[in-house]
Design an enzyme around this catalytic site. Sequence first.
Site, PDB file in Angstrom:
ATOM      1  N   ASN A   9       0.861  -1.178   0.000  1.00 24.74           N
ATOM      2  CA  ASN A   9       0.000   0.000   0.000  1.00 24.74           C
ATOM      3  C   ASN A   9       0.902   1.234   0.000  1.00 24.74           C
ATOM      4  O   ASN A   9       1.473   1.592   1.029  1.00 24.74           O
ATOM      5  CB  ASN A   9      -0.904  -0.019   1.239  1.00 24.74           C
ATOM      6  CG  ASN A   9      -1.762   1.230   1.322  1.00 24.74           C
ATOM      7  OD1 ASN A   9      -1.788   2.038   0.398  1.00 24.74           O
ATOM      8  ND2 ASN A   9      -2.459   1.393   2.436  1.00 24.74           N
ATOM      9  N   TRP A  10       0.997   1.845  -1.168  1.00 29.34           N
ATOM     10  CA  TRP A  10       1.909   2.997  -1.303  1.00 29.34           C
ATOM     11  C   TRP A  10       1.316   4.282  -0.728  1.00 29.34           C
ATOM     12  O   TRP A  10       1.981   5.313  -0.705  1.00 29.34           O
ATOM     13  CB  TRP A  10       2.270   3.204  -2.778  1.00 29.34           C
ATOM     14  CG  TRP A  10       3.267   2.196  -3.300  1.00 29.34           C
ATOM     15  CD1 TRP A  10       3.979   1.280  -2.573  1.00 29.34           C
ATOM     16  CD2 TRP A  10       3.677   2.013  -4.661  1.00 29.34           C
ATOM     17  NE1 TRP A  10       4.790   0.544  -3.408  1.00 29.34           N
ATOM     18  CE2 TRP A  10       4.633   0.976  -4.688  1.00 29.34           C
ATOM     19  CE3 TRP A  10       3.329   2.637  -5.875  1.00 29.34           C
ATOM     20  CZ2 TRP A  10       5.246   0.545  -5.867  1.00 29.34           C
ATOM     21  CZ3 TRP A  10       3.935   2.209  -7.053  1.00 29.34           C
ATOM     22  CH2 TRP A  10       4.884   1.173  -7.041  1.00 29.34           C
ATOM     23  N   LYS A  11       0.061   4.227  -0.309  1.00 23.80           N
ATOM     24  CA  LYS A  11      -0.596   5.423   0.255  1.00 23.80           C
ATOM     25  C   LYS A  11      -0.395   6.614  -0.702  1.00 23.80           C
ATOM     26  O   LYS A  11      -0.508   6.434  -1.913  1.00 23.80           O
ATOM     27  CB  LYS A  11      -0.077   5.683   1.674  1.00 23.80           C
ATOM     28  CG  LYS A  11      -0.215   4.412   2.534  1.00 23.80           C
ATOM     29  CD  LYS A  11      -0.013   4.626   4.003  1.00 23.80           C
ATOM     30  CE  LYS A  11      -0.182   3.288   4.719  1.00 23.80           C
ATOM     31  NZ  LYS A  11      -0.146   3.380   6.157  1.00 23.80           N
ATOM     32  N   HIS A  96      -9.572   0.977   4.840  1.00 20.44           N
ATOM     33  CA  HIS A  96      -8.240   1.146   5.433  1.00 20.44           C
ATOM     34  C   HIS A  96      -8.336   2.086   6.629  1.00 20.44           C
ATOM     35  O   HIS A  96      -9.162   3.006   6.642  1.00 20.44           O
ATOM     36  CB  HIS A  96      -7.262   1.709   4.395  1.00 20.44           C
ATOM     37  CG  HIS A  96      -5.864   1.726   4.913  1.00 20.44           C
ATOM     38  ND1 HIS A  96      -5.374   2.776   5.643  1.00 20.44           N
ATOM     39  CD2 HIS A  96      -4.884   0.799   4.869  1.00 20.44           C
ATOM     40  CE1 HIS A  96      -4.132   2.490   6.018  1.00 20.44           C
ATOM     41  NE2 HIS A  96      -3.811   1.301   5.550  1.00 20.44           N
ATOM     42  N   GLU A  98      -6.762   4.585   7.538  1.00 19.88           N
ATOM     43  CA  GLU A  98      -6.715   6.033   7.260  1.00 19.88           C
ATOM     44  C   GLU A  98      -8.032   6.522   6.665  1.00 19.88           C
ATOM     45  O   GLU A  98      -8.446   7.655   6.908  1.00 19.88           O
ATOM     46  CB  GLU A  98      -5.516   6.336   6.351  1.00 19.88           C
ATOM     47  CG  GLU A  98      -4.213   6.239   7.129  1.00 19.88           C
ATOM     48  CD  GLU A  98      -3.089   5.516   6.423  1.00 19.88           C
ATOM     49  OE1 GLU A  98      -3.069   5.496   5.188  1.00 19.88           O
ATOM     50  OE2 GLU A  98      -2.230   4.942   7.128  1.00 19.88           O
ATOM     51  N   GLU A 168      -5.268  -4.744  10.554  1.00 20.52           N
ATOM     52  CA  GLU A 168      -4.244  -3.720  10.775  1.00 20.52           C
ATOM     53  C   GLU A 168      -4.580  -2.954  12.053  1.00 20.52           C
ATOM     54  O   GLU A 168      -5.415  -2.032  12.032  1.00 20.52           O
ATOM     55  CB  GLU A 168      -4.204  -2.745   9.601  1.00 20.52           C
ATOM     56  CG  GLU A 168      -3.775  -3.374   8.300  1.00 20.52           C
ATOM     57  CD  GLU A 168      -3.235  -2.337   7.315  1.00 20.52           C
ATOM     58  OE1 GLU A 168      -2.122  -2.545   6.826  1.00 20.52           O
ATOM     59  OE2 GLU A 168      -3.900  -1.324   7.062  1.00 20.52           O
ATOM     60  N   GLY A 174       2.447   2.688  10.803  1.00 23.36           N
ATOM     61  CA  GLY A 174       3.354   3.810  10.631  1.00 23.36           C
ATOM     62  C   GLY A 174       4.004   4.274  11.917  1.00 23.36           C
ATOM     63  O   GLY A 174       4.592   5.354  11.970  1.00 23.36           O
ATOM     64  N   SER A 213       3.468  -1.635  10.487  1.00 20.65           N
ATOM     65  CA  SER A 213       4.916  -1.603  10.739  1.00 20.65           C
ATOM     66  C   SER A 213       5.611  -2.918  10.378  1.00 20.65           C
ATOM     67  O   SER A 213       6.557  -3.333  11.044  1.00 20.65           O
ATOM     68  CB  SER A 213       5.208  -1.199  12.188  1.00 20.65           C
ATOM     69  OG  SER A 213       4.803   0.138  12.417  1.00 20.65           O
ATOM     70  N   GLY A 234       2.946  -0.787   4.309  1.00 23.44           N
ATOM     71  CA  GLY A 234       3.028   0.602   3.898  1.00 23.44           C
ATOM     72  C   GLY A 234       4.475   1.008   3.656  1.00 23.44           C
ATOM     73  O   GLY A 234       5.061   0.750   2.603  1.00 23.44           O
ATOM     74  N   GLY A 235       5.089   1.635   4.665  1.00 23.96           N
ATOM     75  CA  GLY A 235       6.419   2.237   4.509  1.00 23.96           C
ATOM     76  C   GLY A 235       7.465   1.328   3.883  1.00 23.96           C
ATOM     77  O   GLY A 235       8.213   1.754   2.985  1.00 23.96           O
TER      78      GLY A 235
HETATM   79  P1  13P Z   1       3.028   0.755   7.669  1.00 20.48           P
HETATM   80  O1  13P Z   1       3.561  -0.565   7.120  1.00 20.48           O
HETATM   81  O2  13P Z   1       3.756   1.951   7.153  1.00 20.48           O
HETATM   82  O3  13P Z   1       2.893   0.700   9.160  1.00 20.48           O
HETATM   83  O4  13P Z   1       1.540   0.897   7.089  1.00 20.48           O
HETATM   84  C1  13P Z   1       0.681  -0.171   7.228  1.00 20.48           C
HETATM   85  C2  13P Z   1      -0.514   0.077   6.392  1.00 20.48           C
HETATM   86  O5  13P Z   1      -1.322   0.919   6.701  1.00 20.48           O
HETATM   87  C3  13P Z   1      -0.669  -0.715   5.162  1.00 20.48           C
HETATM   88  O6  13P Z   1      -1.949  -0.580   4.642  1.00 20.48           O
END
Ligand code: 13P
Length: 250
Positions: A9-11, A96, A98, A168, A174, A213, A234-235
């Site tokens: 997930n590149w957000k 998600h 967010e 999640e 994050g 994370s 994500g990251g």
């Molecule tokens: P991180 O891996 O950056 O914690 O993000 C997780 C996420 O929200 C993936 O959808």
Amino acid sequence: MRRPVFAANWKMNNGPTAARAFIAAFAARWAPRDDRSVIFFPPALAVSAVVHALGSRTDLAVGVQNIWTEDKGAFSGENSAPIAKDAGARFVLVGHSERRHVFGETNAETARKCAASARNGLTPILCVGELLTQREAGETNDVVLKQLHVGLGRLTPDIVSSMAIAYEPVWAIGTGKTATPDDAANVHAVLRHALRGVVGVASESIPILYGGSVSAANAGALLAATGVDGLLVGGASLEVESWLVICAAG
Ligand code: 13P
């Protein structure tokens, strides 16, 4: 045995130019494997660029991070399931954390977004997870079960058994605070049991991903936890090196 799913997930990172470069670098070093699925979730404006960069690499799939509940109409700024499909997406992240906690998306909206995905031939990945305050109040199971049951509420059993769920925990996203493999296993068991209640034995085909994370260092241990069928990242999916390590884990 469910095939593990590795979802990036590149957000709101990697526009078309960076996305093309990432896919070229990743695909050059990632040989197709039939024991796992790899899915990229770029920002909507980079979906076409990723689809084109993937070319004939049908082992690598693309999805969108969000859609609106309706298929077309006066919803400025939104993207619909038919538009995502036309652009080459096959999957949709729904609910998600967010979307829920930054943009105020409700469980009822996630249900309508799952339904919009399904009626347009896209596979929803419904995300669930509790806030830190909810965890500390002992409400984790209640929160994720409500998110699950309401989110799936408009889907047929056939669709439910062909989709995926992602757990999640919001406090782990994050923040560098990863759930322990035991934390993940406990909630995944609760979700697995609930899915059995919804669609019976057909639920065995539904992968439940963990996200929050995930890194190159902890991916193997999380994937080894009981009931963890994949990772939503994500990251650490923004660096080719760490994403290659994560996709090879397990
Ligand atoms: P991180 O891996 O950056 O914690 O993000 C997780 C996420 O929200 C993936 O959808």
